[in-house]
Design a protein around this motif. Structure first.
Motif, PDB file in Angstrom:
ATOM      1  N   UNK A  15       0.853  -1.194   0.000  1.00  0.00           N
ATOM      2  CA  UNK A  15       0.000   0.000   0.000  1.00  0.00           C
ATOM      3  C   UNK A  15       0.886   1.240   0.000  1.00  0.00           C
ATOM      4  N   UNK A  16       1.488   1.580  -1.160  1.00  0.00           N
ATOM      5  CA  UNK A  16       2.400   2.730  -1.199  1.00  0.00           C
ATOM      6  C   UNK A  16       1.703   4.022  -0.794  1.00  0.00           C
ATOM      7  N   UNK A  17       2.460   4.860  -0.124  1.00  0.00           N
ATOM      8  CA  UNK A  17       1.923   6.145   0.297  1.00  0.00           C
ATOM      9  C   UNK A  17       1.228   6.107   1.634  1.00  0.00           C
ATOM     10  N   UNK A  18       1.179   4.939   2.259  1.00  0.00           N
ATOM     11  CA  UNK A  18       0.498   4.818   3.543  1.00  0.00           C
ATOM     12  C   UNK A  18       1.413   5.201   4.702  1.00  0.00           C
ATOM     13  N   UNK A  19       2.676   5.499   4.422  1.00  0.00           N
ATOM     14  CA  UNK A  19       3.657   5.983   5.394  1.00  0.00           C
ATOM     15  C   UNK A  19       4.024   4.945   6.457  1.00  0.00           C
ATOM     16  N   UNK A  20       3.867   3.674   6.156  1.00  0.00           N
ATOM     17  CA  UNK A  20       4.338   2.622   7.067  1.00  0.00           C
ATOM     18  C   UNK A  20       5.855   2.533   7.029  1.00  0.00           C
ATOM     19  N   UNK A  21       6.452   3.046   5.979  1.00  0.00           N
ATOM     20  CA  UNK A  21       7.886   2.884   5.775  1.00  0.00           C
ATOM     21  C   UNK A  21       8.699   3.567   6.873  1.00  0.00           C
ATOM     22  N   UNK A  22       8.243   4.697   7.373  1.00  0.00           N
ATOM     23  CA  UNK A  22       9.006   5.441   8.383  1.00  0.00           C
ATOM     24  C   UNK A  22       9.140   4.617   9.652  1.00  0.00           C
ATOM     25  N   UNK A  23       8.021   4.172  10.189  1.00  0.00           N
ATOM     26  CA  UNK A  23       8.066   3.367  11.407  1.00  0.00           C
ATOM     27  C   UNK A  23       8.681   2.002  11.133  1.00  0.00           C
ATOM     28  N   UNK A  24       8.407   1.438   9.960  1.00  0.00           N
ATOM     29  CA  UNK A  24       8.961   0.127   9.616  1.00  0.00           C
ATOM     30  C   UNK A  24      10.475   0.124   9.592  1.00  0.00           C
ATOM     31  N   UNK A  25      11.063   1.132   8.959  1.00  0.00           N
ATOM     32  CA  UNK A  25      12.526   1.218   8.899  1.00  0.00           C
ATOM     33  C   UNK A  25      13.103   1.448  10.290  1.00  0.00           C
ATOM     34  N   UNK A  26      12.455   2.304  11.071  1.00  0.00           N
ATOM     35  CA  UNK A  26      12.947   2.582  12.424  1.00  0.00           C
ATOM     36  C   UNK A  26      12.942   1.313  13.275  1.00  0.00           C
ATOM     37  N   UNK A  27      11.843   0.560  13.218  1.00  0.00           N
ATOM     38  CA  UNK A  27      11.769  -0.678  14.006  1.00  0.00           C
ATOM     39  C   UNK A  27      12.747  -1.727  13.492  1.00  0.00           C
ATOM     40  N   UNK A  28      12.865  -1.844  12.193  1.00  0.00           N
ATOM     41  CA  UNK A  28      13.763  -2.840  11.606  1.00  0.00           C
ATOM     42  C   UNK A  28      15.224  -2.564  11.973  1.00  0.00           C
ATOM     43  N   UNK A  29      15.649  -1.312  11.844  1.00  0.00           N
ATOM     44  CA  UNK A  29      17.038  -0.960  12.169  1.00  0.00           C
ATOM     45  C   UNK A  29      17.300  -1.146  13.664  1.00  0.00           C
ATOM     46  N   UNK A  30      16.362  -0.704  14.497  1.00  0.00           N
ATOM     47  CA  UNK A  30      16.547  -0.872  15.948  1.00  0.00           C
ATOM     48  C   UNK A  30      16.575  -2.350  16.317  1.00  0.00           C
ATOM     49  N   UNK A  31      15.740  -3.144  15.674  1.00  0.00           N
ATOM     50  CA  UNK A  31      15.730  -4.581  15.956  1.00  0.00           C
ATOM     51  C   UNK A  31      17.028  -5.264  15.564  1.00  0.00           C
ATOM     52  N   UNK A  32      17.539  -4.921  14.392  1.00  0.00           N
ATOM     53  CA  UNK A  32      18.811  -5.508  13.947  1.00  0.00           C
ATOM     54  C   UNK A  32      19.942  -5.064  14.868  1.00  0.00           C
ATOM     55  N   UNK A  33      19.943  -3.793  15.252  1.00  0.00           N
ATOM     56  CA  UNK A  33      20.960  -3.305  16.186  1.00  0.00           C
ATOM     57  C   UNK A  33      20.826  -4.008  17.531  1.00  0.00           C
ATOM     58  N   UNK A  34      19.586  -4.268  17.961  1.00  0.00           N
ATOM     59  CA  UNK A  34      19.356  -4.968  19.224  1.00  0.00           C
ATOM     60  C   UNK A  34      19.882  -6.390  19.194  1.00  0.00           C
ATOM     61  N   UNK A  35      19.782  -7.053  18.057  1.00  0.00           N
ATOM     62  CA  UNK A  35      20.322  -8.408  17.943  1.00  0.00           C
ATOM     63  C   UNK A  35      21.844  -8.404  17.988  1.00  0.00           C
ATOM     64  N   UNK A  36      22.454  -7.301  17.573  1.00  0.00           N
ATOM     65  CA  UNK A  36      23.916  -7.193  17.566  1.00  0.00           C
ATOM     66  C   UNK A  36      24.486  -6.640  18.870  1.00  0.00           C
ATOM     67  N   UNK A  37      23.605  -6.095  19.736  1.00  0.00           N
ATOM     68  CA  UNK A  37      24.079  -5.543  21.003  1.00  0.00           C
ATOM     69  C   UNK A  37      24.632  -6.645  21.903  1.00  0.00           C
TER      70      UNK A  37
END
Length: 195
Positions: free
Chosen positions: A34-56
């Motif tokens: 669903x392009x334009x629904x602005x899920x990408x902002x929160x999705x990228x933030x959660x994805x990056x934080x999650x990957x960083x959390x796995x590496x912590x």
């Protein structure tokens, strides 16, 4: 007791990081569907934080959720800034018109011969779907002719006129001045001393 608390915090940090990765990936996929629904902002933030959390390292213990929360906020802010700067879906808001009056003066090309009763044009900056039903005031405008919207009409039928056919008071005065200039340069200068 303290060692148990640190063990639970490291498990909580890992589980939380995995949950963030799954949620972030889900939101990024939802944005793709669903392009334009602005899920990408929160999705990228959660994805990056999650990957960083796995590496912590597990040694940060109970501070892992705080670090992940801070990462979500920082990465979310950066992603939102980038999303607004690059405007991936439309060139700074040109993907939509706020009202039909915004179409007045827009230019485009005829894609289907335009008559007084029908036709079609493609406007250069006509929004998400730049194809509009069109009509002209008089005559016929051939396919491929460059046109300008003179009346947006309030719907998806616009009144257009060929750009080559448009003349206003200024154009008429300029043409008259050009004719005067041409006739003055064509006539030989009369020298009053020789007469």
């Amino acid at each position: 007791m303290v060692s148990w608390l640190f063990a639970q915090a490291s498990v909580l940090g890992s589980d939380l990081a995995l949950l963030l990765v799954v949620a972030g990936a889900g939101l990024v996929i939802a944005e793709a569907l669903a392009p334009g629904a602005h899920f990408i902002v929160l999705g990228v933030a959660l994805l990056v934080a999650g990957i960083a959390g796995l590496l912590l390292p597990t040694s940060i213990g109970i501070f892992a959720p705080l670090v992940l929360a801070a990462l979500v906020l920082v990465v979310g802010g950066i992603t939102l800034y980038g999303y607004r700067q690059f405007d991936f879906y439309g060139g700074k808001g040109s993907g939509q018109t706020s009202s039909s009056d915004d179409l007045r003066g827009k230019t485009g090309r005829v894609t289907e011969r335009v008559t007084e009763t029908g036709g079609e044009v493609k406007l250069d900056e006509g929004g998400f779907n730049p194809h509009y039903r069109a009509r002209c005031v008089d005559g016929v405008i051939a396919e491929g002719t460059e046109v300008i919207v003179i009346d947006p009409g309030g719907g998806n039928v616009v009144t257009v006129e060929a750009i080559d056919d448009i003349s206003d008071d200024i154009d008429r005065e300029l043409a008259e001045e050009a004719r005067k200039h041409d006739t003055e340069t064509a006539e030989p200068d009369a020298d009053p001393d020789t007469a």
